[in-house]
Write a protein that holds these residues in place. Structure first.
Motif, mmCIF file in Angstrom:
data_model
loop_
_atom_site.group_PDB
_atom_site.id
_atom_site.type_symbol
_atom_site.label_atom_id
_atom_site.label_comp_id
_atom_site.label_asym_id
_atom_site.label_seq_id
_atom_site.Cartn_x
_atom_site.Cartn_y
_atom_site.Cartn_z
ATOM 1 N N ILE A 238 58.656 31.228 38.456
ATOM 2 C CA ILE A 238 58.749 32.580 37.900
ATOM 3 C C ILE A 238 57.497 32.911 37.093
ATOM 4 C CG2 ILE A 238 60.023 34.069 36.308
ATOM 5 C CD1 ILE A 238 62.558 32.495 37.136
ATOM 6 N N GLN A 239 57.069 31.973 36.258
ATOM 7 C CA GLN A 239 55.870 32.179 35.444
ATOM 8 C C GLN A 239 54.633 32.321 36.326
ATOM 9 O OE1 GLN A 239 55.713 32.685 32.053
ATOM 10 N NE2 GLN A 239 53.597 33.214 32.542
ATOM 11 N N LYS A 240 54.576 31.548 37.393
ATOM 12 C CA LYS A 240 53.439 31.616 38.310
ATOM 13 C C LYS A 240 53.377 32.981 38.994
ATOM 14 C CE LYS A 240 51.209 28.852 41.937
ATOM 15 N NZ LYS A 240 51.342 27.665 42.821
ATOM 16 N N ILE A 241 54.548 33.531 39.325
ATOM 17 C CA ILE A 241 54.609 34.866 39.941
ATOM 18 C C ILE A 241 54.088 35.914 38.959
ATOM 19 C CG2 ILE A 241 56.182 36.650 40.788
ATOM 20 C CD1 ILE A 241 57.954 34.378 41.868
ATOM 21 N N ILE A 242 54.518 35.822 37.712
ATOM 22 C CA ILE A 242 54.077 36.786 36.687
ATOM 23 C C ILE A 242 52.569 36.723 36.512
ATOM 24 C CG2 ILE A 242 54.282 37.487 34.275
ATOM 25 C CD1 ILE A 242 56.814 37.942 35.956
ATOM 26 N N GLU A 243 52.028 35.516 36.482
ATOM 27 C CA GLU A 243 50.575 35.353 36.337
ATOM 28 C C GLU A 243 49.836 35.943 37.522
ATOM 29 O OE1 GLU A 243 50.050 31.186 35.780
ATOM 30 O OE2 GLU A 243 50.890 31.184 33.736
ATOM 31 N N PHE B 176 47.695 36.190 50.979
ATOM 32 C CA PHE B 176 48.711 35.139 50.844
ATOM 33 C C PHE B 176 48.436 34.410 49.534
ATOM 34 C CE2 PHE B 176 50.537 30.988 51.297
ATOM 35 C CZ PHE B 176 51.656 31.143 52.090
ATOM 36 N N CYS B 177 49.419 34.405 48.631
ATOM 37 C CA CYS B 177 49.201 33.816 47.305
ATOM 38 C C CYS B 177 49.589 32.345 47.252
ATOM 39 C CB CYS B 177 49.981 34.614 46.248
ATOM 40 S SG CYS B 177 49.472 36.343 46.138
ATOM 41 N N ASN C 109 49.830 44.780 32.893
ATOM 42 C CA ASN C 109 49.267 45.209 31.614
ATOM 43 C C ASN C 109 50.084 46.377 31.075
ATOM 44 O OD1 ASN C 109 47.898 47.906 32.205
ATOM 45 N ND2 ASN C 109 46.938 46.607 33.762
ATOM 46 N N GLU C 110 49.854 46.732 29.828
ATOM 47 C CA GLU C 110 50.737 47.672 29.137
ATOM 48 C C GLU C 110 50.721 49.079 29.706
ATOM 49 O OE1 GLU C 110 49.592 47.954 25.094
ATOM 50 O OE2 GLU C 110 47.616 48.816 25.511
ATOM 51 N N ASN C 111 49.700 49.449 30.462
ATOM 52 C CA ASN C 111 49.633 50.796 31.020
ATOM 53 C C ASN C 111 50.234 50.903 32.423
ATOM 54 O OD1 ASN C 111 48.272 51.934 28.765
ATOM 55 N ND2 ASN C 111 46.356 51.006 29.474
#
Length: 284
Positions: A21-26, A187-188, A31-33
């Motif tokens: 999950i953390q890897k996906i977020i990274e 492809f990530c 960003n805030e906008n």
């Protein structure tokens, strides 16, 4: 929601590995906008880590069982209890919406997501999508690309390979050509089936699709899609046989300077662009 049983009809497989999950977020790098729309938040695994990183967050969830719990857990998210495939992107969205009032929105199955986004505030989409409707979701994203910046999706591993496949390979097909034409796919990383509950029968992958790519042709989008689908309609046959057995049967291929003895998987995207441009001239 802890003991919620995943429903097979919705293609639900809950991701539970926090490292993935953390890897996906990274990979998504919010960003805030950003204006983020999540497809299928489920129990909110991705939502939990994304909500504090942006000011405007939508989540589309078809499962009525989780909506109230999600709204209580994430009061600043606009949850839409609807099938993503039925969303309408054609109306206006008030980008200055007071997020504290989201809880009072009348969210029901017929809710229409209203989005009129400027060039600087296009949607960013993320989701662990149902694998049984991957292609319809991808086509919907292509159709709505004018208001979408980029997409990060969890898909079946085999589908991810098809999206980024190159000519003269067994994975190269309609998705490879269409997404390569309208966007820039990447492809990530691969995701093991062991990090889901229930464990699916296939591995998964994270795929990124960037719609900020500029098109380089003046051909009509709907005709390009029709030509690509027709060419791959009979994969083992030559282009001539495939096209003459499609809805383009009335196009006189003898007037086009092109090698129709090849098969669709041998063509580069530029070949499909040229072929479509020539067909368009004959039709017009």
């Amino acid at each position: 929601m802890q003991n919620l049983k995943p429903l097979k009809r919705f293609g639900q497989n809950y991701l539970h590995d926090k490292n993935i999950i953390q890897k996906i977020i990274e990979e998504f790098s919010p960003n805030e906008n950003d204006i983020i729309l999540e497809i299928g938040p489920g129990k909110g695994a991705l939502t939990d880590l994304l909500i504090g990183k942006t000011k405007l967050y939508y989540a589309v969830e078809i499962d009525k069982r989780v909506i109230e719990d999600l709204k209580n857990k994430f009061p600043n998210v606009i949850f839409i209890n609807q099938d993503f495939l039925t969303l309408d992107f054609n109306h206006d969205l008030n980008l200055n919406h007071d997020l504290n009032l989201n809880h009072d929105l009348n969210l029901h199955h017929d809710f229409t997501l209203n989005l009129a986004l400027t060039q600087q505030t296009k949607l960013r989409i993320i989701g662990n999508i149902p694998y049984n409707i991957t292609s319809p979701i991808l086509f919907k994203l292509i159709e709505s690309r004018e208001i979408i910046s980029d997409v990060l999706l969890m898909t079946q591993y085999e589908v991810a390979k098809r999206i980024v496949a190159k000519p003269n390979s067994k994975d190269y097909g309609i998705l490879s050509v269409l997404i390569g034409y309208f966007a820039k796919p990447e492809f990530c990383f691969k995701v093991s089936r062991n990090v889901f509950y229930p464990k699916p029968n296939v591995d998964s992958a994270i795929i990124k699709i960037d719609f900020k790519k500029n098109k380089i042709s003046n051909i009509r989008d709907e005709l390009f899609i029709k030509v690509v689908k027709a060419c791959f309609g009979n994969r083992r046959k030559t282009l001539k046989n495939s096209l003459t057995n499609s809805e383009l049967i009335n196009v006189d291929l003898t007037k086009i300077n092109f090698d129709f003895t090849r098969r669709a998987e041998q063509l580069e995207i530029e070949d499909f662009i040229y072929l479509t441009s020539q067909i368009q001239k004959l039709i017009d």
